[in-house]
Design a protein around this motif. Structure first.
Motif, PDB file in Angstrom:
ATOM      1  N   GLY A 134       2.875   8.443   6.871  1.00  0.00           N
ATOM      2  CA  GLY A 134       4.015   9.597   6.591  1.00  0.00           C
ATOM      3  C   GLY A 134       3.519  10.889   6.750  1.00  0.00           C
ATOM      4  N   SER A 135       3.473  12.090   5.834  1.00  0.00           N
ATOM      5  CA  SER A 135       3.013  13.472   6.146  1.00  0.00           C
ATOM      6  C   SER A 135       1.320  13.343   5.804  1.00  0.00           C
ATOM      7  CB  SER A 135       3.924  14.541   5.327  1.00  0.00           C
ATOM      8  OG  SER A 135       3.356  14.136   3.989  1.00  0.00           O
ATOM      9  N   LYS A 136       0.874  14.394   6.480  1.00  0.00           N
ATOM     10  CA  LYS A 136      -0.447  14.530   6.061  1.00  0.00           C
ATOM     11  C   LYS A 136      -0.576  14.800   4.536  1.00  0.00           C
ATOM     12  CE  LYS A 136      -2.645  16.120  10.392  1.00  0.00           C
ATOM     13  NZ  LYS A 136      -2.879  17.313  11.374  1.00  0.00           N
ATOM     14  N   ALA A 137       0.165  15.566   3.742  1.00  0.00           N
ATOM     15  CA  ALA A 137       0.067  15.932   2.437  1.00  0.00           C
ATOM     16  C   ALA A 137       0.243  14.593   1.679  1.00  0.00           C
ATOM     17  CB  ALA A 137       1.220  16.444   2.170  1.00  0.00           C
ATOM     18  N   VAL A 138       0.939  13.646   2.152  1.00  0.00           N
ATOM     19  CA  VAL A 138       1.123  12.225   1.244  1.00  0.00           C
ATOM     20  C   VAL A 138      -0.091  11.251   1.831  1.00  0.00           C
ATOM     21  CG1 VAL A 138       2.220  10.159   1.034  1.00  0.00           C
ATOM     22  CG2 VAL A 138       3.484  12.539   0.817  1.00  0.00           C
ATOM     23  N   MET A 139      -0.444  11.197   2.906  1.00  0.00           N
ATOM     24  CA  MET A 139      -1.323  10.433   3.252  1.00  0.00           C
ATOM     25  C   MET A 139      -2.889  10.717   3.047  1.00  0.00           C
ATOM     26  SD  MET A 139       0.206   7.956   4.828  1.00  0.00           S
ATOM     27  CE  MET A 139      -1.040   6.921   5.473  1.00  0.00           C
ATOM     28  N   SER A 140      -2.973  12.064   2.600  1.00  0.00           N
ATOM     29  CA  SER A 140      -4.410  12.613   2.388  1.00  0.00           C
ATOM     30  C   SER A 140      -4.571  12.235   0.832  1.00  0.00           C
ATOM     31  CB  SER A 140      -4.616  14.053   2.282  1.00  0.00           C
ATOM     32  OG  SER A 140      -3.599  14.755   1.485  1.00  0.00           O
ATOM     33  N   GLN A 141      -3.463  11.360   0.057  1.00  0.00           N
ATOM     34  CA  GLN A 141      -4.089  10.906  -1.242  1.00  0.00           C
ATOM     35  C   GLN A 141      -4.686   9.753  -1.216  1.00  0.00           C
ATOM     36  OE1 GLN A 141      -2.859  12.718  -4.207  1.00  0.00           O
ATOM     37  NE2 GLN A 141      -2.463  14.309  -2.559  1.00  0.00           N
ATOM     38  N   LEU A 142      -4.660   9.179  -0.059  1.00  0.00           N
ATOM     39  CA  LEU A 142      -5.570   7.838   0.232  1.00  0.00           C
ATOM     40  C   LEU A 142      -6.955   8.077   0.158  1.00  0.00           C
ATOM     41  CD1 LEU A 142      -3.786   5.839   3.125  1.00  0.00           C
ATOM     42  CD2 LEU A 142      -3.781   5.120   0.737  1.00  0.00           C
ATOM     43  N   ALA A 143      -7.611   6.855  -0.503  1.00  0.00           N
ATOM     44  CA  ALA A 143      -9.070   7.084  -0.299  1.00  0.00           C
ATOM     45  C   ALA A 143      -9.364   6.800   1.174  1.00  0.00           C
ATOM     46  CB  ALA A 143      -9.608   5.899  -1.016  1.00  0.00           C
ATOM     47  N   PRO A 144     -10.545   7.347   1.772  1.00  0.00           N
ATOM     48  CA  PRO A 144     -11.318   8.220   1.069  1.00  0.00           C
ATOM     49  C   PRO A 144     -11.169   9.597   0.579  1.00  0.00           C
ATOM     50  CG  PRO A 144     -12.081   8.398   3.190  1.00  0.00           C
ATOM     51  CD  PRO A 144     -10.872   7.754   3.046  1.00  0.00           C
ATOM     52  N   LEU A 145     -10.174  10.162   1.163  1.00  0.00           N
ATOM     53  CA  LEU A 145      -9.741  11.421   0.682  1.00  0.00           C
ATOM     54  C   LEU A 145      -9.402  11.932  -0.810  1.00  0.00           C
ATOM     55  CD1 LEU A 145      -7.753  12.745   3.857  1.00  0.00           C
ATOM     56  CD2 LEU A 145     -10.326  13.242   3.416  1.00  0.00           C
ATOM     57  N   GLY A 146      -8.516  10.939  -1.091  1.00  0.00           N
ATOM     58  CA  GLY A 146      -7.617  10.956  -2.277  1.00  0.00           C
ATOM     59  C   GLY A 146      -7.815   9.960  -3.311  1.00  0.00           C
ATOM     60  N   PRO A 147      -7.208   9.969  -4.572  1.00  0.00           N
ATOM     61  CA  PRO A 147      -7.547   9.004  -5.422  1.00  0.00           C
ATOM     62  C   PRO A 147      -6.686   7.387  -5.256  1.00  0.00           C
ATOM     63  CG  PRO A 147      -5.566  10.643  -6.247  1.00  0.00           C
ATOM     64  CD  PRO A 147      -6.145  11.105  -4.922  1.00  0.00           C
ATOM     65  N   VAL A 148      -5.720   7.431  -4.434  1.00  0.00           N
ATOM     66  CA  VAL A 148      -5.206   6.131  -4.176  1.00  0.00           C
ATOM     67  C   VAL A 148      -5.817   5.174  -3.330  1.00  0.00           C
ATOM     68  CG1 VAL A 148      -3.189   5.012  -3.254  1.00  0.00           C
ATOM     69  CG2 VAL A 148      -2.825   7.276  -4.389  1.00  0.00           C
ATOM     70  N   TYR A 149      -6.606   3.903  -4.188  1.00  0.00           N
ATOM     71  CA  TYR A 149      -7.221   3.140  -3.052  1.00  0.00           C
ATOM     72  C   TYR A 149      -6.742   2.084  -2.070  1.00  0.00           C
ATOM     73  CZ  TYR A 149     -11.234   0.413  -2.023  1.00  0.00           C
ATOM     74  OH  TYR A 149     -12.388  -0.259  -1.166  1.00  0.00           O
TER      75      TYR A 149
ATOM     76  N   SER B 269       0.806  -1.287   0.019  1.00  0.00           N
ATOM     77  CA  SER B 269      -0.075  -0.127  -0.261  1.00  0.00           C
ATOM     78  C   SER B 269       0.974   1.318  -0.057  1.00  0.00           C
ATOM     79  CB  SER B 269      -0.775   0.007   1.313  1.00  0.00           C
ATOM     80  OG  SER B 269      -1.837  -1.363   1.182  1.00  0.00           O
ATOM     81  N   ALA B 270       2.061   1.086   0.858  1.00  0.00           N
ATOM     82  CA  ALA B 270       2.949   2.226   0.712  1.00  0.00           C
ATOM     83  C   ALA B 270       3.374   2.688  -0.795  1.00  0.00           C
ATOM     84  CB  ALA B 270       4.060   1.997   1.627  1.00  0.00           C
ATOM     85  N   LEU B 271       3.718   1.806  -1.446  1.00  0.00           N
ATOM     86  CA  LEU B 271       4.251   1.753  -2.768  1.00  0.00           C
ATOM     87  C   LEU B 271       3.347   2.278  -3.521  1.00  0.00           C
ATOM     88  CD1 LEU B 271       6.660   0.753  -4.678  1.00  0.00           C
ATOM     89  CD2 LEU B 271       5.739  -1.351  -4.810  1.00  0.00           C
ATOM     90  N   ARG B 272       2.043   1.690  -3.696  1.00  0.00           N
ATOM     91  CA  ARG B 272       0.923   2.321  -4.113  1.00  0.00           C
ATOM     92  C   ARG B 272       0.701   3.738  -3.858  1.00  0.00           C
ATOM     93  NH1 ARG B 272      -4.091  -0.714  -3.395  1.00  0.00           N
ATOM     94  NH2 ARG B 272      -2.915  -2.219  -4.507  1.00  0.00           N
ATOM     95  N   LEU B 273       0.820   4.246  -2.715  1.00  0.00           N
ATOM     96  CA  LEU B 273       0.524   5.480  -2.154  1.00  0.00           C
ATOM     97  C   LEU B 273       1.768   6.392  -2.771  1.00  0.00           C
ATOM     98  CD1 LEU B 273      -0.793   7.764  -0.925  1.00  0.00           C
ATOM     99  CD2 LEU B 273       0.205   6.988   1.282  1.00  0.00           C
ATOM    100  N   ALA B 274       3.097   5.914  -2.698  1.00  0.00           N
ATOM    101  CA  ALA B 274       4.076   6.819  -3.184  1.00  0.00           C
ATOM    102  C   ALA B 274       4.011   7.017  -4.712  1.00  0.00           C
ATOM    103  CB  ALA B 274       5.320   6.016  -2.875  1.00  0.00           C
ATOM    104  N   ARG B 275       3.531   5.908  -5.335  1.00  0.00           N
ATOM    105  CA  ARG B 275       3.410   6.244  -6.906  1.00  0.00           C
ATOM    106  C   ARG B 275       2.204   7.350  -7.088  1.00  0.00           C
ATOM    107  NH1 ARG B 275       4.377  -0.098  -8.797  1.00  0.00           N
ATOM    108  NH2 ARG B 275       6.584   0.089  -9.521  1.00  0.00           N
ATOM    109  N   GLY B 276       1.286   6.998  -6.373  1.00  0.00           N
ATOM    110  CA  GLY B 276       0.042   7.754  -6.608  1.00  0.00           C
ATOM    111  C   GLY B 276       0.412   9.148  -6.266  1.00  0.00           C
TER     112      GLY B 276
END
Ligand code: PLP
Length: 429
Positions: free
Chosen positions: A283-298, A121-128
């Motif tokens: 990680g940082s809020k900026a990175v973690m906020s890319q995760l669903a439900p906030l962001g596009p990384v599922y 999941s960390a890898l997907r988030l880093a890419r996203g």
């Protein structure tokens, strides 16, 4: 009563290789795996009633030893309140707050059920989060068994890797670059060729899946600089080292050596579950906020943040955060490694060892290896003989020369003295 041999034969009929995780099968060292019936403190008992001093600790989680009363109580209470709700609970907040309180680089954290899941999941988030595809990992580091991470080095420098498992199509690992651990030159070359495409570098800061190999300070310093310079995320896989080598994980060790040092993301597991299926990435809020439900990384999980697992993890973290815990654990681990070194020296056997907090490694080799190839070139026959010699004398070490060892708070001075005594004999086998 069943014997280990009988259980192993029966297991092999219904479970591939008789085990639910390959290294348990003793393939590297030969012989029959011990079927464990119960454990308490620093000891485990097998199906034949034989007692072992346990230096695996379930591969790291059991930092308090087995059956710590505070943990047993917390888990028992949680069980009585319900196994799983599939809805948020206050305990998840408490665990997230505890992790964030101990690890300054982490502002937000998502809980999952295994280290593999957290790494994937960390890898997907880093890419996203970066919008990039390529990743760097290092030979000998293990980040769980996600497809993109089951990769060994390609034929030449800065070429993309080959799958290490059947069932992983080459296309799936075509974005994974595998470099030699502690090799600054390869790192520079990789960033020079691919810098703008690299989403993240994933690293075990102290590698425990090739026994025990530290990142050198120059390597870690340069790695941090290159990631920052090229906009790649530095992901620390602290599934093993987190809350194990120090309360703040390996990143707190490097922060003491490199002023201002922090990774961008961290992956945790093992100790944070205290023996229950629990892992996390943050990680940082900026990175973690890319995760669903906030962001596009599922990313999602039916049992994520499970109430019994979080109770176990929280109770464990609470114990290890007590003043003096790591000082005492480190002293035991150091005594073990120094003792083994002395015993080997007395026996005239080439040997060296290293440790940090409650994690250690040793090699039948005159100097500490700095990378995977050197680890694998250490004396395997000597290791295997030593492993069985120790097992026969009631000391349970990891059954492969590329695995780390773990000391728990429950290990006593007497356990260590018995271990050294066993080693004195085992080295003569
Ligand atoms: C154990 C481990 C993993 C995988 O965790 P699982 O819970 O076994 O999936 C990932 N990374 C590192 C560094 C580990 O030691």
């Amino acid at each position: 009563m069943s014997t280990n041999d009988a259980l192993f034969a029966r297991a092999q009929q219904v479970i591939p290789g008789g085990v639910n995780s390959p290294v348990r099968a003793f393939r590297a060292v030969g012989g029959t795996p011990r079927f464990i019936q119960r454990a308490q403190g620093s000891a485990m008992w097998d199906a034949e009633g034989r007692r072992y001093i346990d230096y695996i600790g379930s591969w790291g989680p059991m930092i308090l030893g087995h059956g710590h009363p505070a943990v047993v109580e917390a888990v028992s209470r949680a069980v009585s309140e319900g196994f799983s709700f599939g809805a948020p609970t206050e305990r998840e907040i408490e665990l997230a707050e505890a992790i964030i309180g101990l690890v300054p680089s982490v502002e937000q954290v998502r809980l999952v059920s295994s280290g593999t899941e957290a790494g994937m999941s960390a890898l997907r988030l880093a890419r996203g989060a970066t919008g990039r595809s390529k990743i760097i990992k290092f030979e000998g580091c293990y980040h769980g068994h996600a497809d993109a991470l089951l990769v060994k080095a390609g034929s030449g420098l800065a070429t993309f890797g080959h799958p290490t498992s059947a069932g992983v199509p080459p296309e799936v690992v075509q974005h994974t670059l595998v470099l030699e651990y502690n090799h600054v030159g390869q790192l520079e070359e990789a960033f020079a060729s691919h810098g703008k495409d690299i989403a993240c570098v994933m690293v075990e800061p102290i590698a425990g899946n090739m026994n025990f190999v530290r990142s050198s300070v120059p390597f870690m310093t340069r790695l941090r600089e290159l990631c920052t310079q090229h906009g790649a995320l530095l992901v620390f896989d602290e599934v093993m080292t987190g809350f194990r080598v120090a309360l703040g994980g390996a990143q707190s060790v490097y922060a003491r050596l490199i002023p201002g040092f922090q990774p961008d993301m961290s992956v945790f597991g093992k100790v944070i579950g205290g023996g229950m299926p629990l892992a996390a990435f943050g990680g940082s809020k900026a990175v973690m906020s890319q995760l669903a439900p906030l962001g596009p990384v599922y990313q999602a999980g039916t049992l994520s943040g499970n109430p019994v697992a979080t109770a176990c993890g929280l109770a464990t973290l609470k114990e290890i955060a007590k003043p003096g815990f790591f000082e005492s654990l480190s002293a035991k681990t150091t005594a073990l490694v120094q003792g083994l070194t002395q015993v080997a020296q007395d026996a005239g056997v080439p040997f060296c060892g290293d440790s940090q907090g409650g994690m250690f490694g040793f090699f039948f080799h005159p100097t500490l290896p700095q990378n995977y190839a050197t680890v694998m070139a250490t004396d395997k026959d000597r290791f295997n003989r030593f492993f069985h010699g120790m097992l026969n004398r009631g000391v349970y070490l990891a059954p492969a020369l590329y695995e780390a060892g773990f000391v728990s708070a429950a290990h006593s001075d007497e356990d260590i003295a018995l271990t050294l005594d066993a080693a004195r004999h085992a080295l003569r086998d």
